[in-house]
Write an enzyme that holds these catalytic residues in place. Structure first.
Site, PDB file in Angstrom:
ATOM      1  CG  ASP A 107      51.534  79.951   2.341  1.00 56.96           C
ATOM      2  OD1 ASP A 107      51.956  81.073   2.043  1.00 56.96           O
ATOM      3  OD2 ASP A 107      51.759  78.931   1.680  1.00 56.96           O
ATOM      4  CB  THR A 111      51.510  80.059  -2.996  1.00 53.63           C
ATOM      5  OG1 THR A 111      51.511  81.443  -3.209  1.00 53.63           O
ATOM      6  CG2 THR A 111      51.739  79.315  -4.270  1.00 53.63           C
ATOM      7  CD  GLU A 153      61.905  75.386 -12.161  1.00 51.19           C
ATOM      8  OE1 GLU A 153      61.951  74.140 -12.105  1.00 51.19           O
ATOM      9  OE2 GLU A 153      62.869  76.127 -11.983  1.00 51.19           O
ATOM     10  CE  LYS A 192      61.959  80.338 -13.911  1.00 47.63           C
ATOM     11  NZ  LYS A 192      61.612  78.922 -14.065  1.00 47.63           N
ATOM     12  CG  ASP A 209      52.393  85.167  -4.246  1.00 44.41           C
ATOM     13  OD1 ASP A 209      53.536  84.690  -4.176  1.00 44.41           O
ATOM     14  OD2 ASP A 209      51.468  84.662  -4.878  1.00 44.41           O
ATOM     15  CE  LYS A 257      54.468  83.566   4.659  1.00 47.29           C
ATOM     16  NZ  LYS A 257      54.268  82.335   3.906  1.00 47.29           N
TER      17      LYS A 257
END
Lengths: 1335, 338
Positions: free
Chosen positions: A417, A419, A658, A724, A845, A941
């Site tokens: 992965d 991140t 955040e 957002k 991403d 994945k």
């Protein structure tokens, strides 16, 4: 009140339902126990639910034996050995004393049983400890809360919880001492997240002013059956009045969590004991079978074949031997007990069975147990490795699967992965764009760069000195001092508050000294800061002059809205390091007009239906309020605010980006001051504190890829939605810019900047706003409330509801957040790749970000040809800045020259994973040096991993840190979880959990290699040992009329494997190191020996067998000839053979042992000593026992015989001469890489370092040199196009492979060790060439 | 501080053992170590081999087959055992003195005393003098457990098949046959005689055997095996003990007597001898051969040249291998390091 149509339960029906069983299967009804305290037990409706006593043990005293045996007999080998032992009880075929033959089986079974028992006992003890913890339960008789053990808690009990107490069961929160009816919990034990979570009192009990009185409670709770979903809880509370209120996970306190920052809370137990979510999530270690073990099983099967062949041969031999005497029976032939002759055929059949017993040692009974023991030791050592210990998080590697350690040494593909795995998942705000203007935050960038330099310098001193943990010091501090909560009761004197403040702030300041860029350190861009100031002063002005806000220029309005969105559109919890959170809240909220905003909204669920709707109606009547100021003037409570300014507020967020955004907003003086379920307070320059009434929070989910908050804007009093989310989704939701070119331009510019950010490897987020008018909102609210109260399909309904709201957005701007690479990631990737591992990165991403991170971590190389497969469609066509090459054969030709890298996005991946295309996709992918899949879903994945694993038949490792990696981790042969910041799901699913990605290097290259080579050697040795020992008896059959007689005493025969030769191999299997850790890490190529299974190839089994046969021949015939024509008796001749065999086997182990520590010496000496001690005692113990061998005084007599010593000297040497000679030649003439590594280890340390230094690749991160090389982007609109393309590519690759002289080698890595004389001559100066990999 | 204590709680111990850094010896089988090692072992073995070979050569052995299967032997008349109590005499001459003490063996070939079911067929408790096993012998003895419900003592195949040829040795001096004294004491293991085998504690010994029957193949009862020496009877009869110790291989010899007494304590002098054989034991059923062996012994036992040769061969092999390694070494020129 609105009742959902699908609501299956009415209060009036509740009584009848208790009788209706099928209904109860779907939901659980919980009544308060105190209502039934006086009644008989059977009337209590909760009596069917399990109580809170937990029992994780498998066995009870009575059930242990049968149950454990039953479990052990699931293993086929055990059944086999029991069968053989029982066969011994049949008189016609028995070979040994039946009781003795039982010994090994009983031993093996009891070792396992004792292990199980011990584990079970430990579980029992911890259960007992947990069951006897105290908690306060309300008693009807005493009319107060009584101390009770956890195990006495039942469903329906009222429990009072105090600060820092651990929850005994899943409790529905009914009351809290917090003025906002909140309860904070820390869920670290459940999901590893250390930030505090807010839980909310059930709405109906929200307005209780006085303390909650259990006696007055008479509601009934209907909720779902126990399940293991930590993030879901659905149900109703039904009051006597018939009113229903929805219950959600925000009302539920889960077992195992800790109450924080809340003085006291009362709740009713919903799920207890094993039905709590924490317990349901608790599954034991996983059982996988390793590749080595699968291979071993094949050879065990071969052993069975050899055994049968040997038995058959002996049986036929015996038949013939009998036959040759014909009717004349010799005196030494024994008739059957009844005096009749046995026919040769019958004798042969009986003998066949007897031989199975005699030769049973060939099937290594102790192998399975030994492997288990060795693996446990290996796990222990991996666990103990200091290099795998992370100082910062005080965590080390966890092995969750105990039996696949050796698989670590055989990995071929790594799926990672991005991140949180390759990157830190510590977000740093870098740049932003607002209303189409970019603010580059140069100062910020410079500061971060400076930090990075300092960081690398400080690294060493940090890792040595005991530093403080950087994160969450405050919470940890509180946990260390439970009293701190108490001291800060509202009634406490002011100085006591200050006292408690002091210590944590000291801790805090020490932390700030550490030169680590944290989320909070943001240097604002001066330009933007000016604009914010200007804007807010204007607004202040307007507010004072009662002008409508719409007069503000749209640019400035966007800026202020942008920051407000950053501040409130999240789930960040504010805490002050100086003070417990509720203290701040209490004082502030006292000044607020509570009644107006009470009972409005919650974090994720909605306000109660009545209040909001009524309120909405009221507002529609009083429309005059619109566009005027209704904000509460900021009120400052002197003492509190001064405290606030002294101590910084801390933001605790569920996801780090955040927090980064909130900290960024604070740098612009737009700071989040407090968050309550129904309102958010923001402090703005000039304007002071503004209270945003929080109407809804539509939480983030991975499908929508965005979150929204619905607030009532205090300045305009409009219902405003701030959204957002990922740029791809937000851009689609932007209101079509039909009005004015300006908006269009902003969208276009923002998109450009977004691409720019992505190219810099930043995470991008888009911020948007929508102003909703009242009617629209009311309409939406109606639907939304229905969705929220639905008990079935609530998630789907809420999802649809969210989609309805998030439309026609107005784009405010975008942010770029940097996710820093973890330390050592490029080096780790480089060395893993040198080790022959294929590394694929699968990330959710966006492509640009992923590609850039890939360059940064040296996954992609600027010299590589990058092949990008994108599916283009309407939304994304304007999106790819790189040239799009149409597919044509002319563009294929360069592939053959360069190394290839493949980048593929999720949509294309979906096509590529199609059944018809997967083979071609794989063919292309495996010829690429690196593969990067972006925008892939968790399912994709796992599909990729499964595809590679199944189609290429390779060993795969998946590593990830988040919940989205779980499926991938579970599919791979070895799953590794990063115990980082994204919770524990990945860790829970993994086989190994690492604190950091870079530890993967040592885990695989060193521990994997060691575990594999140790186990492989041990298994081979086991086969050799047994074959060698058994063949001794086989040869003897030729001299005893194939009668199944053994010259080895039955005791030795049975205990040989179990005792005499058992320990040294366990020690070697645990401790042996073929190459030192340092060399293994410096020469990753050595890992390939494991990938190619070089330590244990099928032919090696046969080589070992042949060697075993030779050795047994030597061990048999040297004593045979030495004692030929003598008066030696059977066991005086057999005992030296046993001794010789033992010595030979031990010396053989010595030849195969690579490192000799004192433990090895000790174990070998112990083995020999044990044999002689046992033999001497056994031979002296009983003159009449142990029929038929009856070896009384044999060993004693032998020890006086010089011939015995002469035999013991020559035979092992004669037996081992060929192997020793072979090993010696191998070491000198054809040293394999591992052997070279060992030779390197022998060199003096500095010489070795020089040599290794030459061959080491220089890896360093140089972000400035990042460049994207010539990229082939192939756009495929349809699967057909992709198929055409892949076909062409496969063809081309084939051609290259067959045509070019260096064709194949440039595509497929081949590991060539120069065997030249020059190199053997030790000209290590040329090591850099010889050690490197040629592609 | 509390914090630091918590830190160290998870930290693994930094010891050589847990970090797998125990001091270790890493032997590498390379030419540098192997060659000297091989040479040393080879030379040592050759030395031992020479010693063993010479010792073995000094041992004198006289072996005679008396089966009588081929017809030319004096004992061929007895071969088919037509005649009970068949006696035959073999004459032989010794050229030079066989140094004493001389051991007198009888040998059997093709005789599988190591057969599994044969070996099991005995009762150790009975032989230990346990009278309870007289009445009910071990079931392993079957079919030599009972004869029409009367227990056999000693039971079992091994005892039943006891070798019962007897020998008398005479030295022919001037036409006279002088008996050579044969020592039948101490030919069995000391532990067998004193510990493993014991007569029941009953006097006279015969009373212990009331209600039992002798093995079917036997012509004498176990308590009257040796008529000359009352103490050499029952289970502790030396010949019985020797027979009960089963031979390892199908061709074996067993010690019959030692020649140590009187004039023969120095050995068997050169001269003519005659051996009177009471031929009782049938071997024609399984094609076996019977022989007698006179031999003296060295510190390493009877004559066996194999071990000496084996040492010489293995020793030479080691030397040869070291030469091969040396060639390899020379050809590939190993500098130790640079």
């Amino acid at each position: 009140m609105t009742l959902g149509d699908d609501g299956p339960i009415r209060f009036t029906l509740a009584k009848r339902q208790r009788k209706k069983k099928p209904k109860e299967n779907k939901t659980r009804t919980v009544h308060a126990n105190i209502l039934y305290d006086n009644a008989k037990g059977e009337e209590n409706p909760n009596r069917h639910y399990v109580n809170n006593k937990i029992k994780t043990t498998k066995y009870t005293l009575l059930s242990f034996l049968p149950k454990n045996l039953f479990e052990q007999f699931h293993r086929f080998a055990n059944v086999y050995f029991v069968f053989i032992a029982l066969l011994n009880f049949v008189p016609v075929v028995n070979a040994f004393q039946p009781e003795l033959a039982l010994a090994p089986v009983v031993f093996i079974l009891s070792v396992t049983a004792i292990k199980d028992l011990w584990e079970d006992y430990r579980r029992h003890r911890s259960d007992k400890e947990i069951n006897h913890m105290d908690c306060l339960v309300y008693s009807r008789l005493e009319k107060r809360y009584m101390e009770k053990y956890w195990k006495e808690v039942r469903v329906g009990d009222f429990i009072r919880l105090r600060c820092n107490e651990i929850l005994p069961a899943d409790v529905l929160l009914l009351s809290s001492s917090d003025p906002d009816r909140l309860c904070h919990i820390e869920t670290a034990t459940l999901d590893g997240e250390t930030n505090l979570k807010q839980r909310q009192v059930v709405r109906s009990f929200y307005d209780l002013d006085c303390e909650f009185d259990p006696l007055k409670y008479n509601s009934i709770i209907e909720c779902e059956k126990p399940n293991n979903d930590l993030n879901r809880f659905r149900g109703y509370i039904i009051h006597r009045s018939g009113r229903r209120d929805a219950l959600s996970k925000d009302n539920l306190l889960l077992r195992g969590c800790t109450i924080r920052n809340t003085e006291e809370a009362v709740g009713i137990v919903i799920y207890a004991g094993h039905e709590t979510k924490a317990m349901l999530n608790n599954n034991g270690p996983r059982y996988k079978r390793s590749k080595l073990e699968r291979q071993m099983n094949v050879d065990v099967f071969w052993c069975v074949i050899i055994l049968l062949v040997m038995c058959l041969f002996t049986a036929v031999g015996h038949g013939l031997w009998m036959f040759q005497y014909g009717d004349k029976r010799p005196v030494f032939d024994v008739l059957s007990p009844d005096g009749r002759d046995l026919s040769p055929i019958m004798s042969a059949i009986y003998l066949f069975l007897t031989m199975i017993i005699v030769f049973q040692v060939l099937i290594p009974i102790s192998l399975f147990v030994s492997i288990e023991i060795v693996k446990i030791c290996q796990v222990y050592f991996i666990h103990q490795d200091l290099d795998l210990y992370d100082e910062e998080t005080d965590s080390h590697l966890q092995c969750r699967a105990l039996n696949i350690t050796e698989d670590l040494g055989q990995m071929q593909y790594i799926f990672s992965d991005k991140t949180g795995t390759l990157t830190e998942n510590k977000m740093v705000f870098r740049r932003c764009t607002v209303a189409g203007v970019e603010y580059s935050h140069d100062a910020n960038a410079r500061r971060i760069a400076m930090y990075q330099e300092m960081d690398s310098e400080e690294e060493e001193c940090m890792s040595h000195g005991g530093t403080l943990p950087r994160r969450d010091s405050v919470t940890s501090y509180q946990s260390a001092h439970p009293a701190s909560c108490r001291n800060t009761q509202p009634s406490a004197a002011p100085w006591s508050v200050h006292l408690t403040v002091l210590l944590p702030s000291v801790v805090h300041s020490t932390i700030n000294l550490l030169p680590v860029p944290q989320e909070k350190d943001v240097t604002p861009d001066p330009q933007l800061l000016d604009k914010v100031n200007e804007c807010s002063s204007q607004m202040d002005f307007m507010r004072l002059h009662r002008q409508p806000m719409s007069q503000l220029t749209s640019d400035l309005a966007d800026i202020i809205d942008f920051f407000i969105a950053l501040t409130i559109c999240n789930t960040v919890v504010v805490s002050s390091p100086n003070q417990p959170r509720h203290k701040v809240t209490a004082e502030l909220s006292s000044s607020l007009n509570r009644s107006s905003n009470r009972g409005c909204s919650s974090l994720l669920s909605s306000p109660s239906a009545d209040s909001t709707l009524t309120k909405l109606n009221e507002e529609q009547f009083s429309g005059s309020l619109e566009h005027t100021f209704s904000a509460v003037p900021p009120s400052y409570d002197g003492k509190t605010s001064s405290n606030l300014e002294e101590g910084e507020l801390r933001y605790e967020a569920e996801s780090p980006d955040e927090a980064a955004l909130v900290y960024a907003a604070r740098a612009y003086k737009c700071s989040l001051v407090e968050r309550l379920p129904d309102q958010v307070t923001v402090e703005l320059p000039h304007l002071g504190k503004l209270n945003f009434e929080l109407l809804h929070t539509l939480g983030f989910d991975s499908t929508r890829k965005r979150m929204s908050v619905v607030v009532r804007h205090p300045l305009t009093d409009q219902i405003t939605v701030y959204t957002k989310g990922a740029d791809s989704v937000i851009m689609d939701l932007i209101k079509p810019p039909d009005t004015g070119k300006r908006k269009k331009k902003i969208v276009c510019r923002t998109q450009n900047y977004l691409n720019l950010y992505a190219a810099d490897g930043l995470r991008t987020l888009c911020i948007a706003r929508k102003v909703s008018d009242k009617e629209e909102y009311a309409c939406w609210l109606q639907h939304h409330l229905q969705a929220e109260t639905a008990i079935q399909g609530r998630e789907e309904l809420l999802f649809e509801s969210a989609l309805r709201l998030e439309t026609n957005l107005h784009l405010l701007g975008a942010t770029g957040i940097e996710d820093r690479l973890q330390d050592g990631v490029p080096e780790t990737i480089a060395s893993l790749r040198k080790a022959g591992l294929q590394i694929w990165v699968l990330t959710g991403d966006k492509q640009e970000t992923a590609v850039n991170i890939a360059y940064a971590c040296k996954l992609l190389d600027p010299e590589e040809e990058i092949l990008t497969l994108n599916t283009t469609n309407a939304f994304h066509s304007n999106f790819a800045p790189v040239e799009t090459y149409p597919f044509s054969s002319s563009h294929i030709s360069p592939f053959s020259v360069h190394r290839l890298g493949l980048v593929i996005d999720g949509r294309t991946l979906a096509y590529a994973l199609d059944k018809s295309l997967e083979d071609k996709f794989l063919a292309v992918a495996r010829s690429c040096r690196s593969v990067l899949c972006c925008r892939s879903t968790p399912l994709q994945k796992s599909m990729v991993v499964k595809l590679v694993r199944n189609k290429l038949k390779v060993m795969t490792l998946a590593i990830g840190d988040g919940a989205n990696d779980v499926s991938m981790i579970q599919v791979a042969d070895v799953g590794v979880g990063i115990s980082g910041q994204e919770g524990m799901q990945a860790v829970m699913a993994s086989d190994f959990a690492l604190p950091r990605f870079r530890y993967l290097q040592k885990l695989l290259l060193v521990h994997g290699h060691w575990c594999y080579s140790r186990l492989a050697n041990m298994i081979l040795y086991f086969f050799y040992k047994n074959a060698m020992f058994v063949s001794l008896i086989f040869w003897y059959q030729f001299y005893c009329g194939f009668s199944g007689s053994a010259m080895v005493d039955q005791w030795y025969l049975i205990f040989f494997n179990l005792m005499f030769s058992a320990f040294p191999q366990l020690i070697t299997g645990t401790l042996d190191k073929d190459v030192s850790a340092e060399t293994l890490q410096r020469l990753p190529q050595l890992y390939m020996s494991g990938q190619n299974s070089e330590e244990y190839k099928p032919y090696m089994f046969w080589m070992n067998m042949i060697d075993a046969f030779y050795q047994s021949l030597a061990c048999f015939f040297i004593p045979y000839f030495a004692y030929a024509d003598s008066d030696v008796d059977l066991f005086t001749w057999g005992t030296p053979i046993t001794t010789i065999a033992l010595l030979t086997i031990l010396v053989q182990l010595g030849i195969e042992t690579k490192t000799w520590t004192w433990v090895n010496w000790l174990s070998i000496a112990f083995s020999v000593a044990l044999f002689f001690t046992v033999a001497l005692c056994y031979n002296a113990s009983c003159p009449t026992c142990y029929s038929p061998s009856n070896p009384y005084w044999t060993m004693q007599k032998l020890l006086q015989d010089p011939l015995f010593y002469l035999l013991c000297t020559i035979t092992p040497i004669a037996a081992l001469l060929p192997r020793y000679f072979y090993r010696a030649c191998q070491g000198t003439l054809f040293p394999n890489p591992v052997r070279v590594g060992r030779q390197l280890d022998k060199l003096p340390a500095d010489t070795r370092r020089n040599i290794l230094g030459l061959s080491r690749v220089t890896v360093g991160i140089d972000i400035s040199q990042r460049c994207i090389s010539v990229t082939n982007v192939v756009s495929v609109e349809t699967p057909d196009r992709l198929e055409t393309f892949l076909c062409g590519l496969v063809l081309d690759l084939d051609q290259t492979a067959s045509a070019g002289a260096d064709g194949p080698s440039c595509l497929f890595p081949t590991f060539i060790f120069t065997r030249s004389r020059a190199w053997l001559g030790g000209r290590f100066a040329a090591g850099s060439q010889t050690f490197s990999c040629f592609y | 501080m509390v914090k630091e204590e918590e830190d160290s709680s998870n930290r693994p111990d930094n010891t050589a053992f847990t970090q797998q850094r125990l001091p270790a010896w890493q032997p590498i089988l390379s030419a540098g170590i192997v060659i000297p090692g091989f040479v040393l072992i080879g030379l040592a073995f050759i030395g031992i081999g020479v010693g063993l070979f010479l010792t073995s050569r000094d041992i004198q052995v006289l072996e005679m087959d008396y089966t009588g299967a081929d017809g030319s032997s004096p004992c061929s008349v007895c071969y088919n055992l037509a005649d009970k109590n068949c006696v035959c005499t073999m004459s032989f001459s010794i050229d030079s003195l066989i140094k004493g003490p001389v051991f007198f063996y009888y040998g059997l070939t093709n005789y599988f005393q190591n057969q599994r079911r044969y070996g099991v067929s005995r009762d150790d408790k009975q032989l230990y003098g346990d009278t309870s096993n007289f009445a009910s012998p071990n079931s392993e003895c079957a079919p030599y457990q009972y004869i029409s419900n009367v227990p056999i003592v000693p039971c079992g195949s091994v005892a039943n098949s006891m070798f019962n040829d007897t020998f008398e040795l005479f030295k022919n001096v001037n036409g006279q046959s002088l008996p050579v004294p044969l020592d039948g004491k101490g030919i069995a293991w000391w532990t067998d005689y004193n510990v493993k085998f014991q007569n029941p504690n009953v006097t006279p010994l015969i009373n212990a055997f009331n209600g039992t029957v002798r093995p079917p193949f036997w012509s004498k009862n176990v308590y009257e095996l040796d008529t000359t020496d009352a103490s050499n009877n029952g289970f502790i009869n030396q010949d019985f003990l020797v027979w009960m110790r089963r031979a390892a291989l199908p061709d074996f010899r067993k010690l019959y007597r030692r020649i140590t007494d009187g004039d023969y304590s120095a050995g068997l002098p050169a001269g003519n001898y005659s051996l009177k054989i009471h031929y009782n034991y049938p071997v024609n059923g399984f094609g076996g051969k019977k022989k007698v062996v006179f031999s003296n012994v060295s510190w390493m036992g009877g004559k066996n040249e194999f071990l000496g040769i084996a040492y010489l061969v293995i020793g030479s092999l080691c030397v040869v291998m070291s030469v091969v390694m040396l060639i390899v070494y020379a050809k590939f020129k190993f500098p130790e390091d640079n």
